[in-house]
Design a protein around this motif. Structure first.
Motif: not given
Length: 170
Positions: A79-92
């Motif tokens: 890849c050339d770009t990484i999106f890391f969606i790092d939301t709080p675990r309660w939201r997950c």
């Protein structure tokens, strides 16, 4: 941005973000869950997962949604770009439960047909513990890519929405 991967906890919003990013960019979108799971919740063998991804990497542009730690390194390399969606675990956890209710007994859009939505206690525990277990491994792998790749970490819904609207982050 022509070759993008999206990673993060179950329920973090990876698939929703990837659909919206596809709308915004026009890049073709591939969900690893849809590609790796066969009807009846049969997971493809690792060799098949590798072959599927190598075929995707030959394409000029793509968005790939999904973690699959056993083959993440090859996606990071390609890849050339990484999106890391790092939301709080309660939201997950909330999103996992909401998704289960929404798609109960049907396959969701980012999953292969024949794999109806389901959750069990093990999956809920895995999601809850993701932040202190799998997330640590993701961060180690992503940290190694910072010098060579564009890495964008989005930590909450506001950051996700702002990014998709084109707003600059502070």
């Amino acid at each position: 941005m022509e070759k993008i991967i999206i990673i993060g906890s179950p329920g973090a919003g990876k698939s929703t973000f990837s659909f919206k990013l596809q709308e915004k960019t026009g890049l073709p979108l591939y969900h690893l869950d849809k590609l790796f799971w066969k009807p009846g919740w049969v997971l493809s063998e690792r060799e098949e997962q590798i072959a599927i991804q190598k075929d995707l990497f030959k394409k000029k542009q793509w968005i790939i949604d999904g973690n699959y730690g056993g083959t993440l390194e090859m996606r990071i390399e390609a890849c050339d770009t990484i999106f890391f969606i790092d939301t709080p675990r309660w939201r997950c956890m909330y999103h996992v439960l909401k998704r289960n209710k929404q798609y109960k007994n049907t396959s969701r859009p980012d999953m292969n047909e024949g794999c109806p939505e389901k959750i069990d206690l093990d999956f809920l525990k895995w999601t809850w513990n993701f932040k202190h277990k799998q997330r640590v491994d993701l961060i180690k792998q992503v940290n190694g890519a910072y010098r060579h790749k564009q890495v964008i970490v989005l930590k909450n819904q506001k950051e996700i929405n702002d990014y998709l609207k084109g707003k600059k982050r502070d």
